[in-house]
Design a protein around this motif. Sequence first.
Motif, short mmCIF file in Angstrom:
data_model
loop_
_atom_site.label_atom_id
_atom_site.label_comp_id
_atom_site.label_asym_id
_atom_site.label_seq_id
_atom_site.Cartn_x
_atom_site.Cartn_y
_atom_site.Cartn_z
N GLY A 42 0.80 -1.22 0.00
CA GLY A 42 0.00 0.00 0.00
C GLY A 42 0.83 1.27 0.00
N LYS A 45 3.57 1.69 -4.88
CA LYS A 45 4.43 1.19 -5.96
C LYS A 45 3.64 0.92 -7.25
CE LYS A 45 5.60 -2.36 -3.49
NZ LYS A 45 4.76 -2.12 -2.30
N SER A 46 2.52 0.18 -7.11
CA SER A 46 1.75 -0.16 -8.31
C SER A 46 1.08 1.09 -8.88
CB SER A 46 0.68 -1.21 -7.99
OG SER A 46 1.31 -2.39 -7.58
N THR A 47 0.68 2.00 -8.02
CA THR A 47 0.07 3.24 -8.52
C THR A 47 1.10 3.98 -9.37
OG1 THR A 47 -1.25 3.36 -6.51
CG2 THR A 47 -1.08 5.38 -7.81
N HIS A 203 9.05 -7.54 -3.29
CA HIS A 203 9.12 -7.47 -1.82
C HIS A 203 10.32 -8.24 -1.29
CE1 HIS A 203 5.57 -5.27 -0.89
NE2 HIS A 203 4.85 -6.02 -1.69
N SER A 402 -4.38 -2.56 -2.39
CA SER A 402 -3.12 -2.96 -3.01
C SER A 402 -3.04 -4.49 -2.95
CB SER A 402 -1.95 -2.34 -2.25
OG SER A 402 -1.78 -2.99 -1.01
N GLY A 404 -0.89 -6.69 -1.77
CA GLY A 404 -0.55 -7.31 -0.49
C GLY A 404 -1.71 -7.21 0.49
#
Length: 498
Positions: A42, A45-47, A203, A402, A404
């Motif tokens: 959260g 990173k993906s954003t 990760h 997110s 995770g």
Amino acid sequence: MSNDYLCKAEKLCKTFDSTVALSNVDIAVKKGEIHGLIGENGSGKSTMSSIFAGIQKADSGTMYLEGKAYSPTDTIDAMNRGVSMVVQEQNTIGKITVAANIFFGKEALFAKAGFLNVKKMNQEAQKALESVGVFHIKPRENIDKLTFEDRKLVELARAFYTTPKLWIVDETSTALTVNGRDILYKLMEKQRESGGSVLFISHDIDEIMRICDSLTILRDGVVTAKLEKKDFSSDTIKTLMIGRDVSGHYYREDSGDESCGDIVLEAENVSTKVLKNISLSLHKGEILGVGGLSDCGMHDLGKVLFGLIKPDSGRVLKGGRLKVRNAAWAVKEGIAYVSKNRDRESLMTICSIKDNICLPSLRDISKHYLITKKSENELAEKWSGNLEVKAGSINEYCNELSGGNKQKVVLAKWLAKGSDIMILDCPTRGIDVGAKASIYHLIEELKKSGKSIVLISEELPELIGMSDRIVTLQDGKISGEFYRTEGLSEAKLIKKMI
Ligand SMILES: Nc1ncnc2c1ncn2[C@@H]1O[C@H](COP(=O)(O)OP(=O)(O)OP(=O)(O)O)[C@@H](O)[C@H]1O
């Protein structure tokens, strides 16, 4: 802007309702480097990477590619400009062939007078697959027949066909087994050698330190540090990610004993299309690890034990006498199952965290056939809190979480149910280092309280660190069995896996 940089973002901001996903993020990726991006679940990173890949737009901030302003309208535009991405979750299109997936959106390449030259497309798809080192997947095959890992390999072929300048790899390695990872690492090397760049999200701190040349660390949407390879240290990275020291033990520390309780679940001569005459048993209070290479059958084994795949011959018994009939029966009888394929098989993504956590427990929290909002809220709050799911509230939809945090909801759902037998297929996939430590601790506590766990994993240190006993599979057959007391090494396991 220096010409050394392939791409750069300055002061990127992105907010979802009350969640600040990115706050003034600066990131720069040099030409010919593998740049890591790491942060807790959260942290944004993906954003960040999806904005680069044209999947969504930033609220403000500027991006540059090769020195020019860059603002892709969508993923196709990003791809055409040289930015492609492989995401965490399954990202292929069902019901069509492998070749059609590789060339989705690019069919015009094979069209003449309004007709699609399928033969030519298949030939080109074969080349695309071979160019990334994949020889066992056939272009004509229906994508739905492929395993999760093979579909990821198709995605790699699709991403590489466009010879990207910037290749974004978002937590893909955890979706792959040893073979698949090898292919991925080689492709990343190739990309670097040819002067292209990689933005690599993972990760796994050891993997990041081994592969990346430089690193950006995010915490709660803010960049906390940028490091060059010479400054990499595991403890520094962890502290910068989490904001506190997380050193200390990770896995179980005891050396185990072979005396677990009675058999609670067993497979007797089970055969399916993939599995060949598997017999194994799980004991009360035992953590049974299951490992192997891709296609060894370990993921199918999890499904068979839970009643999702019916064996062609043989049977699965609970407590030595009750035949596992199907998944609904298994849930009622206290068996839980976490699938590797999170979005498709483990979660209702367009439902809330609360709905997901409460679903298997509805019968348990109902009183006289009535379920009160209070009992649902209490259960969901308790387990969402225990697993530290990062969300505005338990009413947030899972598709807004997110990766995770989605995984934490899946685990919370079964822990809330209090099942006695837990079949966990890659339970820590996509989970950050701090949360991983809590999940291992939780698994250990479950064992101590007499619960039994089947831990299917592609992470050998995880298997060795947590299991009482490990069974390895090769080509659908059991190829080895090891006890914790033996003092296991990865090399010993690998010998039985290949
Ligand atoms: N579509 C969305 N709607 C609402 N909130 C979102 C959406 N996408 C992301 N978020 C929120 O933005 C924050 C950052 O999410 P992001 O997916 O970027 O994190 P991440 O660092 O990639 O995490 P993980 O390691 O778990 O994959 C999270 O709080 C997440 O819940």
